[in-house]
Write a protein that holds these residues in place. Structure first.
Motif, PDB file in Angstrom:
ATOM      1  N   MET A  29      58.483  49.280  60.143  1.00 41.47           N
ATOM      2  CA  MET A  29      57.314  48.801  59.406  1.00 41.47           C
ATOM      3  C   MET A  29      56.742  47.514  59.984  1.00 41.47           C
ATOM      4  O   MET A  29      57.461  46.732  60.604  1.00 41.47           O
ATOM      5  CB  MET A  29      57.705  48.538  57.943  1.00 41.47           C
ATOM      6  N   SER A  30      55.471  47.290  59.714  1.00 44.28           N
ATOM      7  CA  SER A  30      54.878  45.986  59.963  1.00 44.28           C
ATOM      8  C   SER A  30      55.013  45.190  58.670  1.00 44.28           C
ATOM      9  O   SER A  30      55.312  45.752  57.622  1.00 44.28           O
ATOM     10  CB  SER A  30      53.399  46.131  60.345  1.00 44.28           C
ATOM     11  N   GLY A  31      54.823  43.902  58.740  1.00 46.52           N
ATOM     12  CA  GLY A  31      54.866  43.084  57.530  1.00 46.52           C
ATOM     13  C   GLY A  31      56.220  42.444  57.283  1.00 46.52           C
ATOM     14  O   GLY A  31      57.011  42.235  58.214  1.00 46.52           O
ATOM     15  N   GLU A  32      56.487  42.142  56.033  1.00 43.79           N
ATOM     16  CA  GLU A  32      57.670  41.372  55.642  1.00 43.79           C
ATOM     17  C   GLU A  32      58.985  42.099  55.908  1.00 43.79           C
ATOM     18  O   GLU A  32      59.987  41.473  56.230  1.00 43.79           O
ATOM     19  CB  GLU A  32      57.559  41.035  54.146  1.00 43.79           C
ATOM     20  N   TRP A  33      59.013  43.417  55.746  1.00 42.86           N
ATOM     21  CA  TRP A  33      60.234  44.200  55.926  1.00 42.86           C
ATOM     22  C   TRP A  33      60.179  44.943  57.259  1.00 42.86           C
ATOM     23  O   TRP A  33      59.109  45.345  57.708  1.00 42.86           O
ATOM     24  CB  TRP A  33      60.396  45.193  54.769  1.00 42.86           C
ATOM     25  N   ASP A  34      61.347  45.144  57.853  1.00 43.25           N
ATOM     26  CA  ASP A  34      61.415  45.786  59.166  1.00 43.25           C
ATOM     27  C   ASP A  34      61.474  47.312  59.088  1.00 43.25           C
ATOM     28  O   ASP A  34      60.937  47.996  59.945  1.00 43.25           O
ATOM     29  CB  ASP A  34      62.632  45.275  59.942  1.00 43.25           C
ATOM     30  N   TYR A  35      62.176  47.846  58.080  1.00 48.00           N
ATOM     31  CA  TYR A  35      62.329  49.289  57.924  1.00 48.00           C
ATOM     32  C   TYR A  35      62.150  49.672  56.466  1.00 48.00           C
ATOM     33  O   TYR A  35      62.487  48.909  55.561  1.00 48.00           O
ATOM     34  CB  TYR A  35      63.729  49.757  58.372  1.00 48.00           C
ATOM     35  N   LEU A  36      61.649  50.877  56.261  1.00 48.98           N
ATOM     36  CA  LEU A  36      61.578  51.488  54.941  1.00 48.98           C
ATOM     37  C   LEU A  36      62.264  52.838  55.046  1.00 48.98           C
ATOM     38  O   LEU A  36      61.888  53.670  55.871  1.00 48.98           O
ATOM     39  CB  LEU A  36      60.127  51.671  54.485  1.00 48.98           C
ATOM     40  N   MET A  37      63.296  53.027  54.214  1.00 42.50           N
ATOM     41  CA  MET A  37      64.055  54.276  54.220  1.00 42.50           C
ATOM     42  C   MET A  37      63.904  54.972  52.882  1.00 42.50           C
ATOM     43  O   MET A  37      63.808  54.330  51.849  1.00 42.50           O
ATOM     44  CB  MET A  37      65.557  54.007  54.414  1.00 42.50           C
ATOM     45  N   ARG A  38      63.923  56.295  52.938  1.00 45.95           N
ATOM     46  CA  ARG A  38      64.053  57.093  51.711  1.00 45.95           C
ATOM     47  C   ARG A  38      65.447  57.689  51.750  1.00 45.95           C
ATOM     48  O   ARG A  38      65.816  58.414  52.672  1.00 45.95           O
ATOM     49  CB  ARG A  38      63.005  58.201  51.631  1.00 45.95           C
ATOM     50  N   VAL A  39      66.216  57.366  50.729  1.00 41.72           N
ATOM     51  CA  VAL A  39      67.619  57.756  50.657  1.00 41.72           C
ATOM     52  C   VAL A  39      67.808  58.665  49.451  1.00 41.72           C
ATOM     53  O   VAL A  39      67.293  58.374  48.364  1.00 41.72           O
ATOM     54  CB  VAL A  39      68.516  56.498  50.513  1.00 41.72           C
ATOM     55  N   VAL A  40      68.535  59.773  49.622  1.00 42.03           N
ATOM     56  CA  VAL A  40      68.862  60.646  48.499  1.00 42.03           C
ATOM     57  C   VAL A  40      70.371  60.643  48.289  1.00 42.03           C
ATOM     58  O   VAL A  40      71.137  60.752  49.237  1.00 42.03           O
ATOM     59  CB  VAL A  40      68.342  62.089  48.688  1.00 42.03           C
ATOM     60  N   VAL A  41      70.756  60.491  47.033  1.00 40.21           N
ATOM     61  CA  VAL A  41      72.174  60.452  46.658  1.00 40.21           C
ATOM     62  C   VAL A  41      72.351  61.167  45.328  1.00 40.21           C
ATOM     63  O   VAL A  41      71.382  61.527  44.657  1.00 40.21           O
ATOM     64  CB  VAL A  41      72.691  59.000  46.552  1.00 40.21           C
TER      65      VAL A  41
END
Length: 156
Positions: A104-116
């Motif tokens: 990602m750009s901006g404040e966070w480096d990665y965005l993940m979608r996690v299923v549990v």
């Protein structure tokens, strides 16, 4: 940047039909798009060769297989050096809980979608796996309450 493939109207109809149901026969597809079965087959092969069509899959209902908790997790890294990013991204690809991960750009480096299966399962994954990785500085988690929209169909 990848090259855009030029699509005619039959290609567009074919892509919409395949996204709705990839298991249809060429005869059924031909009827839907107004072409012959042989023409549909050739067009599908050409779209595959051009990289427009990728893998054909069947979608699994997450709740019916015990993966009903959907979490969006933002990650911030300690280092942005190429070697550390490549190692971390290779590590992420090995984790079956991670359905999607975007740099990602901006404040966070990665965005993940996690299923549990449950919140405790996510806590084990986050605390025991993600936050134990030597290149992860911090994470923020957002639990999905309900799914308002979900589609795999690309607008064509």
């Amino acid at each position: 940047m990848k090259e855009t493939h030029q699509l005619d109207e039959i290609d567009r109809k074919l892509l919409r039909a395949l996204q709705a149901d990839a298991a249809q026969s060429h005869a059924v597809l031909a009827e839907q798009v107004g072409a012959s079965p042989a023409s549909c087959w050739r067009r599908i092969k050409a779209l595959e060769a051009a990289g427009v069509l990728r893998d054909a899959v069947r979608l699994v209902d997450p709740e019916r297989v015990g993966r009903g908790v959907n979490v969006m997790c933002q990650l911030r890294m300690k280092s942005h050096a190429t070697a550390q990013r490549q190692e971390f991204e290779s590590f992420l690809r090995t984790r079956p809980e991670i359905m999607e991960c975007h740099s990602m750009s901006g404040e966070w480096d990665y965005l993940m979608r996690v299923v549990v299966s449950d919140v405790a399962g996510y806590e084990r994954f986050l605390m025991g796996v993600i936050l134990n990785h030597p290149n992860v500085a911090t994470a923020a988690s957002h639990f999905a309450l309900s799914q308002v929209k979900y589609t795999t169909a690309m607008p064509i």
